[in-house]
Design a protein around this motif. Structure first.
Motif, PDB file in Angstrom:
ATOM      1  N   UNK A 143      -4.131  -0.592   2.912  1.00 37.86           N
ATOM      2  CA  UNK A 143      -3.002  -0.833   3.815  1.00 37.86           C
ATOM      3  C   UNK A 143      -3.434  -1.525   5.109  1.00 37.86           C
ATOM      4  N   UNK A 144      -4.750  -1.499   5.408  1.00 37.14           N
ATOM      5  CA  UNK A 144      -5.231  -2.146   6.632  1.00 37.14           C
ATOM      6  C   UNK A 144      -5.048  -3.659   6.606  1.00 37.14           C
ATOM      7  N   UNK A 145      -4.924  -4.209   5.390  1.00 36.60           N
ATOM      8  CA  UNK A 145      -4.812  -5.665   5.282  1.00 36.60           C
ATOM      9  C   UNK A 145      -3.537  -6.183   5.955  1.00 36.60           C
ATOM     10  N   UNK A 146      -2.518  -5.316   6.073  1.00 39.82           N
ATOM     11  CA  UNK A 146      -1.286  -5.723   6.752  1.00 39.82           C
ATOM     12  C   UNK A 146      -1.532  -6.024   8.230  1.00 39.82           C
ATOM     13  N   UNK A 147      -2.541  -5.345   8.811  1.00 36.60           N
ATOM     14  CA  UNK A 147      -2.807  -5.511  10.234  1.00 36.60           C
ATOM     15  C   UNK A 147      -3.858  -6.585  10.504  1.00 36.60           C
ATOM     16  N   UNK A 148      -4.383  -7.198   9.469  1.00 36.84           N
ATOM     17  CA  UNK A 148      -5.315  -8.305   9.655  1.00 36.84           C
ATOM     18  C   UNK A 148      -4.622  -9.655   9.510  1.00 36.84           C
ATOM     19  N   UNK A 149      -3.378  -9.621   9.014  1.00 38.71           N
ATOM     20  CA  UNK A 149      -2.574 -10.839   8.880  1.00 38.71           C
ATOM     21  C   UNK A 149      -1.681 -10.976  10.107  1.00 38.71           C
ATOM     22  N   UNK A 150      -1.981 -11.950  10.958  1.00 35.26           N
ATOM     23  CA  UNK A 150      -1.276 -12.073  12.241  1.00 35.26           C
ATOM     24  C   UNK A 150       0.187 -12.468  12.088  1.00 35.26           C
ATOM     25  N   UNK A 151       0.602 -12.869  10.895  1.00 32.68           N
ATOM     26  CA  UNK A 151       2.000 -13.262  10.694  1.00 32.68           C
ATOM     27  C   UNK A 151       2.829 -12.186   9.995  1.00 32.68           C
ATOM     28  N   UNK A 152       2.212 -11.045   9.684  1.00 35.03           N
ATOM     29  CA  UNK A 152       2.947  -9.986   8.988  1.00 35.03           C
ATOM     30  C   UNK A 152       3.842  -9.218   9.964  1.00 35.03           C
ATOM     31  N   UNK A 153       4.895  -8.589   9.425  1.00 30.99           N
ATOM     32  CA  UNK A 153       5.829  -7.825  10.252  1.00 30.99           C
ATOM     33  C   UNK A 153       5.139  -6.611  10.867  1.00 30.99           C
ATOM     34  N   UNK A 154       4.283  -5.932  10.093  1.00 31.59           N
ATOM     35  CA  UNK A 154       3.579  -4.749  10.599  1.00 31.59           C
ATOM     36  C   UNK A 154       2.685  -5.116  11.784  1.00 31.59           C
ATOM     37  N   UNK A 155       1.989  -6.243  11.654  1.00 28.89           N
ATOM     38  CA  UNK A 155       1.114  -6.694  12.744  1.00 28.89           C
ATOM     39  C   UNK A 155       1.925  -6.985  13.992  1.00 28.89           C
ATOM     40  N   UNK A 156       3.030  -7.730  13.856  1.00 33.57           N
ATOM     41  CA  UNK A 156       3.833  -8.132  15.014  1.00 33.57           C
ATOM     42  C   UNK A 156       4.437  -6.927  15.724  1.00 33.57           C
ATOM     43  N   UNK A 157       4.986  -5.967  14.946  1.00 33.00           N
ATOM     44  CA  UNK A 157       5.601  -4.787  15.558  1.00 33.00           C
ATOM     45  C   UNK A 157       4.564  -3.926  16.274  1.00 33.00           C
ATOM     46  N   UNK A 158       3.411  -3.722  15.639  1.00 37.25           N
ATOM     47  CA  UNK A 158       2.348  -2.920  16.266  1.00 37.25           C
ATOM     48  C   UNK A 158       1.816  -3.614  17.509  1.00 37.25           C
ATOM     49  N   UNK A 159       1.627  -4.922  17.412  1.00 33.84           N
ATOM     50  CA  UNK A 159       1.147  -5.710  18.542  1.00 33.84           C
ATOM     51  C   UNK A 159       2.117  -5.610  19.720  1.00 33.84           C
ATOM     52  N   UNK A 160       3.419  -5.736  19.447  1.00 33.78           N
ATOM     53  CA  UNK A 160       4.437  -5.654  20.501  1.00 33.78           C
ATOM     54  C   UNK A 160       4.442  -4.268  21.140  1.00 33.78           C
ATOM     55  N   UNK A 161       4.325  -3.223  20.315  1.00 26.25           N
ATOM     56  CA  UNK A 161       4.317  -1.856  20.853  1.00 26.25           C
ATOM     57  C   UNK A 161       3.108  -1.637  21.773  1.00 26.25           C
ATOM     58  N   UNK A 162       1.936  -2.104  21.336  1.00 26.45           N
ATOM     59  CA  UNK A 162       0.730  -1.945  22.155  1.00 26.45           C
ATOM     60  C   UNK A 162       0.850  -2.694  23.483  1.00 26.45           C
ATOM     61  N   UNK A 163       1.454  -3.875  23.454  1.00 22.79           N
ATOM     62  CA  UNK A 163       1.619  -4.650  24.687  1.00 22.79           C
ATOM     63  C   UNK A 163       2.518  -3.912  25.669  1.00 22.79           C
ATOM     64  N   UNK A 164       3.618  -3.349  25.171  1.00 24.67           N
ATOM     65  CA  UNK A 164       4.524  -2.593  26.047  1.00 24.67           C
ATOM     66  C   UNK A 164       3.796  -1.393  26.648  1.00 24.67           C
ATOM     67  N   UNK A 165       3.034  -0.676  25.813  1.00 25.08           N
ATOM     68  CA  UNK A 165       2.297   0.495  26.301  1.00 25.08           C
ATOM     69  C   UNK A 165       1.249   0.103  27.341  1.00 25.08           C
ATOM     70  N   UNK A 166       0.483  -0.957  27.061  1.00 27.05           N
ATOM     71  CA  UNK A 166      -0.549  -1.393  27.993  1.00 27.05           C
ATOM     72  C   UNK A 166       0.050  -1.970  29.273  1.00 27.05           C
ATOM     73  N   UNK A 167       1.242  -2.549  29.192  1.00 32.94           N
ATOM     74  CA  UNK A 167       1.887  -3.059  30.405  1.00 32.94           C
ATOM     75  C   UNK A 167       2.189  -1.925  31.367  1.00 32.94           C
ATOM     76  N   UNK A 168       2.755  -0.833  30.843  1.00 31.50           N
ATOM     77  CA  UNK A 168       3.024   0.329  31.694  1.00 31.50           C
ATOM     78  C   UNK A 168       1.721   0.915  32.236  1.00 31.50           C
ATOM     79  N   UNK A 169       0.703   1.009  31.374  1.00 36.45           N
ATOM     80  CA  UNK A 169      -0.575   1.591  31.787  1.00 36.45           C
ATOM     81  C   UNK A 169      -1.240   0.747  32.883  1.00 36.45           C
ATOM     82  N   UNK A 170      -1.319  -0.567  32.661  1.00 35.16           N
ATOM     83  CA  UNK A 170      -2.022  -1.430  33.616  1.00 35.16           C
ATOM     84  C   UNK A 170      -1.248  -1.530  34.929  1.00 35.16           C
TER      85      UNK A 170
END
Length: 446
Positions: free
Chosen positions: A295-322
């Motif tokens: 299942x990790x292969x979904x997060x190695x493909x930068x165009x997959x939906x799982x990658x984009x959603x996880x990436x967006x969530x991490x950015x929102x979290x890091x924005x608040x943190x930073x």
């Protein structure tokens, strides 16, 4: 158009500004020339197609292609930026570093010295890793041990040289030197990206779409750039009133200023942190072959939906943190109180700190969401058939850096023009800092 030529003529009339611009262009030309010098002991003809992807492709873009060319400037300014981030975080978490930050100019010099030493250490480590993993074995002409030692010294010297060029631009040129060097490296890839996209649409290797599709892509890119400028420039102005003081026959204070709280106070850092985490699954699959196909292969493909959603969530979290660790409402409130300032309708002290914190929380969420949208736009562009190289300019770190550096440089040129009583570059525009005087206490906090 006439206004543009008049402004350019005014820029040329200011001797100091003209000399600074010419000096900056000269240093950038030297950087681009040296970036094509290959490491000693490497056969350039044996490199072949050495293009990088993923995080290595991002580093190659920041280095203007030096990373894939195995240049003596392959590592560019990235070790220096990494060291700066580490020192900045230490300044938040370690009391001794916090004390240095409050010592003024002497503390700043100490911090810069620590950053330089840390840059050397990081560069040495990265140089060894780069030589062992990124230089094709068939391109090496020297014995492995000799080549490793020689290349480590050369790459370290190359990074220090780029760092020196950046400091020279900052001191004697226009704009921030390090940022300009990164921007030039990114822009250097733009002609190749446009050429590939043109060939894919209307060239001999056409994949369909024709000139209409190419025009629509350019219009979409323009719209994305405008959207990014709005995010970078967006501020929430909190009014600050200063008490009147009568000294002799003169009155001091009594003016209303404002604290410009940025919608995107974290800048590009959340995307950098999030990208670093998103490359962990790909690294795990590379070092543990049994994980390939999981299942990790979904997060190695930068165009997959799982990658984009996880990436967006991490950015929102890091924005608040930073934002939380870099913008200190309590410090802003204390500085305001010491200078006799207060927010109308809000009591000084704890109430002011709470009010500022509440405003920051309210504007950070939409800023974080918009930042996440900008970050995943390249993946969306690829889904619409845009070439990977050209899609990089539709968002992400590269676009934010380009917009931020250009706006910062324009502000400096604007200030030179206004000091000499000339019209600015954007007389009817909204270049931040052109009108109004922000509260002094906010400058230190932001």
């Amino acid at each position: 158009m006439k206004k543009l030529f008049t402004t350019l003529s005014n820029i040329w009339k200011i001797q100091e500004l003209k000399e600074r611009i010419l000096f900056t262009l000269l240093i950038l030309l030297v950087y681009r020339f040296v970036s094509h010098v290959v490491l000693p002991g490497v056969d350039p003809t044996a490199l072949g197609n050495n293009e990088k992807s993923g995080i290595l492709g991002l580093l190659d873009m920041f280095a203007g292609g030096s990373f894939s060319r195995v240049s003596i400037l392959a590592l560019g300014v990235m070790p220096y930026i990494s060291a700066s981030i580490v020192v900045q975080l230490l300044g938040i978490a370690v009391p001794s570093f916090q004390k240095m930050q409050k010592e003024g100019e002497s503390g700043r010099k100490k911090m810069n010295q620590i950053t330089r030493y840390l840059t050397v250490a990081i560069t040495i480590v990265q140089s060894v890793g780069y030589v062992k993993t990124q230089v094709p074995a068939e391109a090496i002409l020297l014995p492995n041990t000799l080549f490793l030692v020689l290349s480590t010294f050369v790459l370290t010297a190359g990074t220090l040289f780029v760092m020196w060029l950046g400091e020279k631009i900052t001191d004697k040129g226009i704009g921030n030197g390090t940022s300009l060097i990164i921007m030039v490296g990114i822009i250097a890839r733009l002609p190749v990206a446009i050429s590939q996209e043109f060939s894919a649409r209307v060239g001999s290797a056409s994949e369909g779409g024709g000139p209409v599709a190419l025009v629509l892509e350019i219009v979409a890119l323009f719209a994305v750039v405008m959207f990014t400028i709005l995010i970078v420039q967006g501020v929430r102005k909190v009014p600050v009133q200063y008490a009147k003081k009568i000294v002799g026959n003169r009155q001091f204070g009594g003016v209303r200023q404002y604290i410009p709280l940025k919608v995107n106070a974290a800048g590009v850092m959340p995307i950098i942190f999030a990208q670093a985490l998103m490359f962990i699954p790909g690294a795990l699959m590379q070092f543990v072959p049994s994980l390939q196909g999981s299942w990790l292969i979904q997060f190695s493909n930068t165009t997959s939906l799982a990658y984009s959603l996880t990436f967006a969530f991490l950015i929102i979290a890091f924005t608040f943190f930073y934002t939380a660790i870099t913008v200190n409402p309590t410090q802003m409130s204390d500085d305001m109180k010491k200078n006799g300032g207060f927010i109308p309708g809000i009591k000084p002290g704890f109430a002011t700190s709470t009010f500022i914190d509440d405003v920051i929380s309210k504007i950070t969420f939409p800023g974080a969401v918009f930042l996440a949208i900008i970050a995943i736009l390249p993946s969306i562009a690829v889904k619409f058939g845009i070439k990977q190289e050209f899609a990089h300019f539709f968002g992400g770190t590269s676009l934010l850096i380009l917009v931020g550096v250009v706006l910062d440089t324009l502000q400096q040129i604007e200030s030179y023009l206004l000091m000499r009583h000339y019209d600015g570059l954007m007389k009817t525009g909204r270049v931040t800092g052109r009108t109004g005087v922000p509260a002094a206490s906010s400058n230190a906090a932001l």
